[in-house]
Scaffold this active site. Structure first.
Site, PDB file in Angstrom:
ATOM      1  N   ASP A 160       0.801  -1.225   0.000  1.00 51.93           N
ATOM      2  CA  ASP A 160       0.000   0.000   0.000  1.00 51.93           C
ATOM      3  C   ASP A 160       0.836   1.278   0.000  1.00 51.93           C
ATOM      4  O   ASP A 160       0.304   2.368   0.216  1.00 51.93           O
ATOM      5  CB  ASP A 160      -1.021   0.007   1.141  1.00 51.93           C
ATOM      6  CG  ASP A 160      -0.408  -0.223   2.520  1.00 51.93           C
ATOM      7  OD1 ASP A 160       0.736   0.215   2.752  1.00 51.93           O
ATOM      8  OD2 ASP A 160      -1.074  -0.849   3.363  1.00 51.93           O
ATOM      9  N   ARG A 187       1.079   6.874  -0.051  1.00 54.70           N
ATOM     10  CA  ARG A 187       0.282   5.852   0.640  1.00 54.70           C
ATOM     11  C   ARG A 187      -1.044   5.763  -0.093  1.00 54.70           C
ATOM     12  O   ARG A 187      -1.740   6.772  -0.242  1.00 54.70           O
ATOM     13  CB  ARG A 187       0.083   6.265   2.103  1.00 54.70           C
ATOM     14  CG  ARG A 187      -0.837   5.389   2.921  1.00 54.70           C
ATOM     15  CD  ARG A 187      -0.262   3.988   3.096  1.00 54.70           C
ATOM     16  NE  ARG A 187      -0.949   3.222   4.109  1.00 54.70           N
ATOM     17  CZ  ARG A 187      -2.140   2.651   3.948  1.00 54.70           C
ATOM     18  NH1 ARG A 187      -2.798   2.790   2.826  1.00 54.70           N
ATOM     19  NH2 ARG A 187      -2.670   1.951   4.935  1.00 54.70           N
ATOM     20  N   ASP A 210      -5.593  -1.205   2.978  1.00 55.59           N
ATOM     21  CA  ASP A 210      -4.561  -1.587   3.941  1.00 55.59           C
ATOM     22  C   ASP A 210      -4.121  -2.999   3.599  1.00 55.59           C
ATOM     23  O   ASP A 210      -4.963  -3.890   3.422  1.00 55.59           O
ATOM     24  CB  ASP A 210      -5.123  -1.516   5.359  1.00 55.59           C
ATOM     25  CG  ASP A 210      -4.039  -1.593   6.425  1.00 55.59           C
ATOM     26  OD1 ASP A 210      -2.924  -1.102   6.181  1.00 55.59           O
ATOM     27  OD2 ASP A 210      -4.322  -2.135   7.500  1.00 55.59           O
ATOM     28  N   THR A 211      -2.827  -3.193   3.489  1.00 58.91           N
ATOM     29  CA  THR A 211      -2.306  -4.526   3.178  1.00 58.91           C
ATOM     30  C   THR A 211      -1.532  -5.069   4.371  1.00 58.91           C
ATOM     31  O   THR A 211      -1.065  -4.300   5.213  1.00 58.91           O
ATOM     32  CB  THR A 211      -1.384  -4.511   1.935  1.00 58.91           C
ATOM     33  OG1 THR A 211      -0.286  -3.628   2.170  1.00 58.91           O
ATOM     34  CG2 THR A 211      -2.138  -4.071   0.688  1.00 58.91           C
ATOM     35  N   GLU A 224       1.351  -6.197   6.734  1.00 57.74           N
ATOM     36  CA  GLU A 224       2.663  -5.562   6.900  1.00 57.74           C
ATOM     37  C   GLU A 224       3.814  -6.457   6.431  1.00 57.74           C
ATOM     38  O   GLU A 224       3.793  -7.663   6.631  1.00 57.74           O
ATOM     39  CB  GLU A 224       2.906  -5.200   8.363  1.00 57.74           C
ATOM     40  CG  GLU A 224       2.009  -4.103   8.893  1.00 57.74           C
ATOM     41  CD  GLU A 224       2.182  -2.774   8.189  1.00 57.74           C
ATOM     42  OE1 GLU A 224       3.264  -2.502   7.639  1.00 57.74           O
ATOM     43  OE2 GLU A 224       1.222  -1.994   8.195  1.00 57.74           O
ATOM     44  N   ARG A 283       3.742  10.944   4.065  1.00 62.04           N
ATOM     45  CA  ARG A 283       3.459  10.351   2.754  1.00 62.04           C
ATOM     46  C   ARG A 283       2.249  11.029   2.122  1.00 62.04           C
ATOM     47  O   ARG A 283       1.278  11.342   2.813  1.00 62.04           O
ATOM     48  CB  ARG A 283       3.178   8.853   2.880  1.00 62.04           C
ATOM     49  CG  ARG A 283       4.319   8.085   3.512  1.00 62.04           C
ATOM     50  CD  ARG A 283       3.978   6.630   3.738  1.00 62.04           C
ATOM     51  NE  ARG A 283       2.880   6.481   4.701  1.00 62.04           N
ATOM     52  CZ  ARG A 283       2.494   5.337   5.238  1.00 62.04           C
ATOM     53  NH1 ARG A 283       3.095   4.197   4.897  1.00 62.04           N
ATOM     54  NH2 ARG A 283       1.500   5.275   6.102  1.00 62.04           N
TER      55      ARG A 283
END
Length: 138
Positions: free
Chosen positions: A14, A28, A33-34, A36, A80
């Site tokens: 992401d 970002r 959301d991916t 980690e 970001r």
């Protein structure tokens, strides 16, 4: 004003880096959301490497269009840029959406965007069809 930016590096599923007006900027991807892979405080999570690999397959060395969302700030607390990412292909592939629809990312409900309902529908589709992390992580 230039509308397309070259992806320099994929950090994870992401987050990417682009060349933006002579500077390297971290971006970002909004609304997703991916798992980690690079957070030093967390172990690599299930399907994180696959999500990073999928992001690379979409955007590595590509030119992308970046679109902001007026419900979000310009940058997150890490500095970001917060953006929707589109490929410059003939379909203008919506990378954020495809990551969720194909099961490589979750709809990020913590910071609701204008696309939240669409991302939730994509997540439901991926879950119902056992795609990606919905199949690979229990």
């Amino acid at each position: 004003k230039k509308k397309e930016f070259k992806v320099i590096r994929v950090i994870d599923g992401d987050t990417i880096e682009v060349s933006l007006r002579g500077a390297i900027e971290k971006v970002r991807l909004l609304g997703i959301d991916t798992p980690e892979t690079v957070d030093p405080r967390k172990p690599v999570q299930c399907f994180g490497k696959e999500a990073t690999s999928k992001m690379k397959s979409f955007v590595a060395e590509q030119y992308v269009k970046l679109v902001d969302d007026n419900t979000q700030g310009n940058r997150d607390k890490y500095g970001r840029l917060l953006r929707y990412v589109y490929l410059t292909d003939s379909k203008a592939t919506f990378v954020n959406g495809e990551m969720v629809k194909q099961g490589y990312a979750f709809s990020y409900k913590k910071y609701p965007t204008t696309m939240l309902e669409k991302f939730n529908a994509f997540e439901n589709y991926a879950r119902e069809h056992n795609l990606g992390l919905w199949n690979g992580c229990k």
